[in-house]
Design a protein around this motif. Structure first.
Motif, mmCIF file in Angstrom:
data_model
loop_
_atom_site.group_PDB
_atom_site.id
_atom_site.type_symbol
_atom_site.label_atom_id
_atom_site.label_comp_id
_atom_site.label_asym_id
_atom_site.label_seq_id
_atom_site.Cartn_x
_atom_site.Cartn_y
_atom_site.Cartn_z
ATOM 1 N N HIS A 258 0.850 -1.182 0.000
ATOM 2 C CA HIS A 258 0.000 0.000 0.000
ATOM 3 C C HIS A 258 0.887 1.235 0.000
ATOM 4 O O HIS A 258 1.768 1.376 0.858
ATOM 5 N N MET A 259 0.665 2.119 -0.947
ATOM 6 C CA MET A 259 1.381 3.393 -1.018
ATOM 7 C C MET A 259 0.410 4.490 -0.585
ATOM 8 O O MET A 259 -0.660 4.659 -1.179
ATOM 9 N N TYR A 260 0.788 5.246 0.449
ATOM 10 C CA TYR A 260 -0.110 6.232 1.029
ATOM 11 C C TYR A 260 0.181 7.622 0.448
ATOM 12 O O TYR A 260 1.244 8.199 0.667
ATOM 13 N N GLU A 261 -0.802 8.106 -0.289
ATOM 14 C CA GLU A 261 -0.653 9.343 -1.062
ATOM 15 C C GLU A 261 -0.390 10.546 -0.152
ATOM 16 O O GLU A 261 -1.084 10.759 0.841
ATOM 17 N N GLY A 262 0.633 11.314 -0.509
ATOM 18 C CA GLY A 262 0.946 12.538 0.206
ATOM 19 C C GLY A 262 1.555 12.337 1.572
ATOM 20 O O GLY A 262 1.741 13.305 2.326
ATOM 21 N N ALA A 263 1.887 11.094 1.928
ATOM 22 C CA ALA A 263 2.402 10.800 3.265
ATOM 23 C C ALA A 263 3.915 10.814 3.289
ATOM 24 O O ALA A 263 4.586 10.440 2.323
ATOM 25 N N ASN A 264 4.467 11.239 4.426
ATOM 26 C CA ASN A 264 5.902 11.229 4.658
ATOM 27 C C ASN A 264 6.330 9.971 5.401
ATOM 28 O O ASN A 264 5.516 9.306 6.054
ATOM 29 N N ASP A 270 2.243 9.395 15.659
ATOM 30 C CA ASP A 270 1.385 10.523 15.987
ATOM 31 C C ASP A 270 2.000 11.495 16.971
ATOM 32 O O ASP A 270 1.302 12.327 17.562
ATOM 33 N N SER A 271 3.313 11.437 17.138
ATOM 34 C CA SER A 271 3.978 12.385 18.035
ATOM 35 C C SER A 271 4.715 13.491 17.280
ATOM 36 O O SER A 271 5.316 14.359 17.898
ATOM 37 N N THR A 272 4.687 13.480 15.947
ATOM 38 C CA THR A 272 5.387 14.504 15.172
ATOM 39 C C THR A 272 4.485 15.039 14.063
ATOM 40 O O THR A 272 3.432 14.478 13.758
ATOM 41 N N GLY A 273 4.944 16.126 13.438
ATOM 42 C CA GLY A 273 4.205 16.741 12.354
ATOM 43 C C GLY A 273 4.135 15.894 11.103
ATOM 44 O O GLY A 273 3.384 16.220 10.176
ATOM 45 N N ARG A 274 4.919 14.828 11.045
ATOM 46 C CA ARG A 274 4.838 13.917 9.902
ATOM 47 C C ARG A 274 3.575 13.055 9.953
ATOM 48 O O ARG A 274 3.217 12.414 8.963
ATOM 49 N N ALA A 280 -2.716 7.180 8.491
ATOM 50 C CA ALA A 280 -2.285 6.346 9.616
ATOM 51 C C ALA A 280 -3.416 5.432 10.075
ATOM 52 O O ALA A 280 -3.203 4.244 10.348
ATOM 53 N N GLU A 281 -4.623 5.984 10.150
ATOM 54 C CA GLU A 281 -5.758 5.187 10.594
ATOM 55 C C GLU A 281 -6.085 4.102 9.570
ATOM 56 O O GLU A 281 -6.378 2.954 9.939
ATOM 57 N N LEU A 282 -6.032 4.448 8.291
ATOM 58 C CA LEU A 282 -6.280 3.455 7.249
ATOM 59 C C LEU A 282 -5.241 2.344 7.306
ATOM 60 O O LEU A 282 -5.575 1.149 7.250
ATOM 61 N N ALA A 283 -3.968 2.732 7.430
ATOM 62 C CA ALA A 283 -2.894 1.739 7.499
ATOM 63 C C ALA A 283 -3.052 0.843 8.727
ATOM 64 O O ALA A 283 -2.805 -0.366 8.663
ATOM 65 N N TRP A 284 -3.480 1.427 9.832
ATOM 66 C CA TRP A 284 -3.619 0.636 11.057
ATOM 67 C C TRP A 284 -4.790 -0.333 10.959
ATOM 68 O O TRP A 284 -4.681 -1.491 11.382
ATOM 69 N N GLN A 285 -5.907 0.101 10.416
ATOM 70 C CA GLN A 285 -7.042 -0.802 10.244
ATOM 71 C C GLN A 285 -6.690 -1.943 9.294
ATOM 72 O O GLN A 285 -7.095 -3.093 9.506
ATOM 73 N N ARG A 286 -5.928 -1.639 8.256
ATOM 74 C CA ARG A 286 -5.466 -2.692 7.358
ATOM 75 C C ARG A 286 -4.535 -3.655 8.084
ATOM 76 O O ARG A 286 -4.592 -4.877 7.866
ATOM 77 N N THR A 287 -3.702 -3.123 8.965
ATOM 78 C CA THR A 287 -2.777 -3.964 9.731
ATOM 79 C C THR A 287 -3.539 -4.925 10.631
ATOM 80 O O THR A 287 -3.251 -6.132 10.673
ATOM 81 N N LEU A 288 -4.525 -4.396 11.358
ATOM 82 C CA LEU A 288 -5.310 -5.247 12.257
ATOM 83 C C LEU A 288 -6.071 -6.316 11.480
ATOM 84 O O LEU A 288 -6.122 -7.484 11.896
ATOM 85 N N ALA A 289 -6.651 -5.932 10.350
ATOM 86 C CA ALA A 289 -7.385 -6.904 9.541
ATOM 87 C C ALA A 289 -6.448 -7.991 9.005
ATOM 88 O O ALA A 289 -6.816 -9.179 8.969
ATOM 89 N N PHE A 290 -5.263 -7.591 8.611
ATOM 90 C CA PHE A 290 -4.261 -8.535 8.087
ATOM 91 C C PHE A 290 -3.872 -9.538 9.169
ATOM 92 O O PHE A 290 -3.828 -10.747 8.941
ATOM 93 N N PHE A 291 -3.609 -9.038 10.374
ATOM 94 C CA PHE A 291 -3.238 -9.930 11.473
ATOM 95 C C PHE A 291 -4.426 -10.832 11.878
ATOM 96 O O PHE A 291 -4.236 -12.018 12.143
#
Length: 296
Positions: A258-264, A270-274, A280-291
């Motif tokens: 998964h390539m996240y558009e416009g992401a650094n 979630d502790s920095t401006g990046r 992040a939420e999309l990637a995390w939900q995908r991670t949980l579903a994958f596991f």
């Protein structure tokens, strides 16, 4: 003139932070480059506040949450630094055998953000274990700059072996169902790729966030399905992807990228401006579903 907000900071600043965070430039050079943005109306307070971590912002699950229990555990690592130590978080409201997930930090030790990731996993029903590579030096020192410098002094092969030992330790947990996942960020993403490649029987599933691949000579060993999480603006890591993808295809590895558009680089932190909340939420939900799909 109004002070620009963090979401208007030029991309160059995020690129410089990435170079600084990965040892390509020193702190003095990084701060000097940021100072050059003053002519554009940015104060150093805004710039450093957006780019440097503020861990008070990173707690999504409290260590006092009734649904989890967190402890520190020591494990043997004979091929590494002799012993390791990590942050173990278990669900308190789930019975029976559970899937287990190793959580691997960035290149600066077990900071509060990564500990929170472990708590998020336990809240979702996994037994999570987050080792600290800096344990041989007394553990994460409380700030990323010092942690990054400390980690650079450690033997990389021994660090890798410590994480292999941690994976075996977690997989053998009394309440483990025997299926081991691993998620890691930056350096931790590399470690996930390494764990998948160093031993075909170790990982059941891996999710490397913006991590470089293990040595190509090891790719033939990869059997675990992988979910590769990449950031569109992360030129350094993304440059390694085409060759890695070809190797995964050649070795018939079950992978998704998964390539996240416009992401650094670091967009999940979630502790920095990046931090990019939507991605992040999309990637995390995908991670949980994958596991859940591969470890249950």
């Amino acid at each position: 003139m109004n002070t620009p907000q963090s979401d208007h900071i030029p991309q160059e600043a995020f690129d410089w932070y990435d170079e600084y965070a990965h040892g390509l430039i020193d702190r003095r050079t990084f701060m000097k480059k940021l100072g050059g943005l003053a002519a554009l109306g940015f104060s150093m307070t805004v710039l450093t506040g957006a780019l440097l971590p503020n861990y008070a912002q990173a707690e999504q699950v409290s260590f006092n949450d009734d649904d989890i229990k967190a402890t520190y555990q020591v494990f043997d690592s004979p091929d590494g630094h002799g012993s390791g130590k990590g942050y173990l978080v278990v669900p308190t409201n789930t019975q029976g055998k559970l899937p287990v997930v190793l959580v691997v930090h960035e290149n600066r030790g077990l900071n509060p953000y990564v500990k929170d990731v472990a708590r998020r996993l336990a809240k979702a029903g996994f037994i999570a274990f987050a080792p600290d590579a800096l344990h041989p030096l007394g553990g994460y020192p409380g700030n990323d700059d010092e942690g990054r410098a400390m980690q650079r002094t450690l033997d990389r092969t021994k660090i890798q072996n410590d994480f292999v030992a941690a994976a075996h330790f977690l997989k053998a947990h009394p309440n483990s169902n025997g299926k081991l996942g691993a998620v890691g960020f930056c350096f931790g993403g590399y470690i996930v790729n390494y764990l998948a490649a160093v031993d075909s029987n170790l990982l059941t599933a891996g999710v490397p966030f913006y991590g470089t691949p293990a040595s190509e000579s090891l790719h033939k060993n990869i059997k675990a399905p992988l979910m590769i999480q990449l950031a569109e603006l992360d030129k350094r890591v993304n440059a390694t992807w085409p060759e890695y993808e070809q190797s995964l295809k050649s070795n018939n590895v079950d992978y998704t990228m998964h390539m996240y558009e416009g992401a650094n680089h670091g967009f999940h932190n979630d502790s920095t401006g990046r931090y990019d909340e939507k991605n992040a939420e999309l990637a995390w939900q995908r991670t949980l579903a994958f596991f859940n799909n591969h470890l249950s």
